[in-house]
Design a protein around this motif. Structure first.
Motif, short mmCIF file in Angstrom:
data_model
loop_
_atom_site.label_atom_id
_atom_site.label_comp_id
_atom_site.label_asym_id
_atom_site.label_seq_id
_atom_site.Cartn_x
_atom_site.Cartn_y
_atom_site.Cartn_z
N MET A 188 0.82 -1.21 0.00
CA MET A 188 0.00 0.00 0.00
C MET A 188 0.86 1.26 0.00
N VAL A 189 1.91 1.28 0.80
CA VAL A 189 2.79 2.45 0.88
C VAL A 189 3.52 2.65 -0.45
N ILE A 190 4.00 1.57 -1.05
CA ILE A 190 4.70 1.69 -2.33
C ILE A 190 3.75 2.18 -3.42
N ALA A 191 2.54 1.62 -3.47
CA ALA A 191 1.58 2.04 -4.49
C ALA A 191 1.15 3.49 -4.31
N CYS A 192 0.75 3.86 -3.11
CA CYS A 192 0.31 5.23 -2.86
C CYS A 192 1.46 6.22 -3.01
N GLY A 193 2.62 5.86 -2.49
CA GLY A 193 3.78 6.74 -2.62
C GLY A 193 4.18 6.95 -4.07
N GLY A 194 4.14 5.88 -4.85
CA GLY A 194 4.46 6.00 -6.27
C GLY A 194 3.47 6.88 -7.01
N LEU A 195 2.20 6.69 -6.71
CA LEU A 195 1.18 7.53 -7.36
C LEU A 195 1.32 8.99 -6.96
N LEU A 196 1.64 9.23 -5.69
CA LEU A 196 1.82 10.62 -5.24
C LEU A 196 3.06 11.25 -5.87
#
Length: 73
Positions: free
Chosen positions: A58-66
């Protein structure tokens, strides 16, 4: 490191886009998740949750999108 990255990118975004409309809103979209992520590292339940595979994904996905959002914006 991800929380610090989002916080730093949000503050850099705030500084370099001074004068544009809604710059604070765009920067806060980056800063708030970074502060929340950093805050989770200080709480024992947060540390426990961050050690799970689901949290990592979740952190990798959200961080990447941000981060993508920060470059597009």
């Amino acid at each position: 490191m991800g929380g610090y990255l989002l916080l730093a990118v949000g503050l850099i975004n705030l500084r370099y886009q001074t004068g544009k409309s809604d710059v604070l809103n765009h920067s806060l979209i980056l800063i708030i998740p970074g502060v929340i992520l950093l805050g989770l590292t200080f709480i024992s339940a947060g540390k426990k949750w961050l050690n799970t595979k689901a949290a990592t994904a979740m952190v990798i996905a959200c961080g990447g999108l941000l981060l993508i959002y920060s470059f597009i914006n």
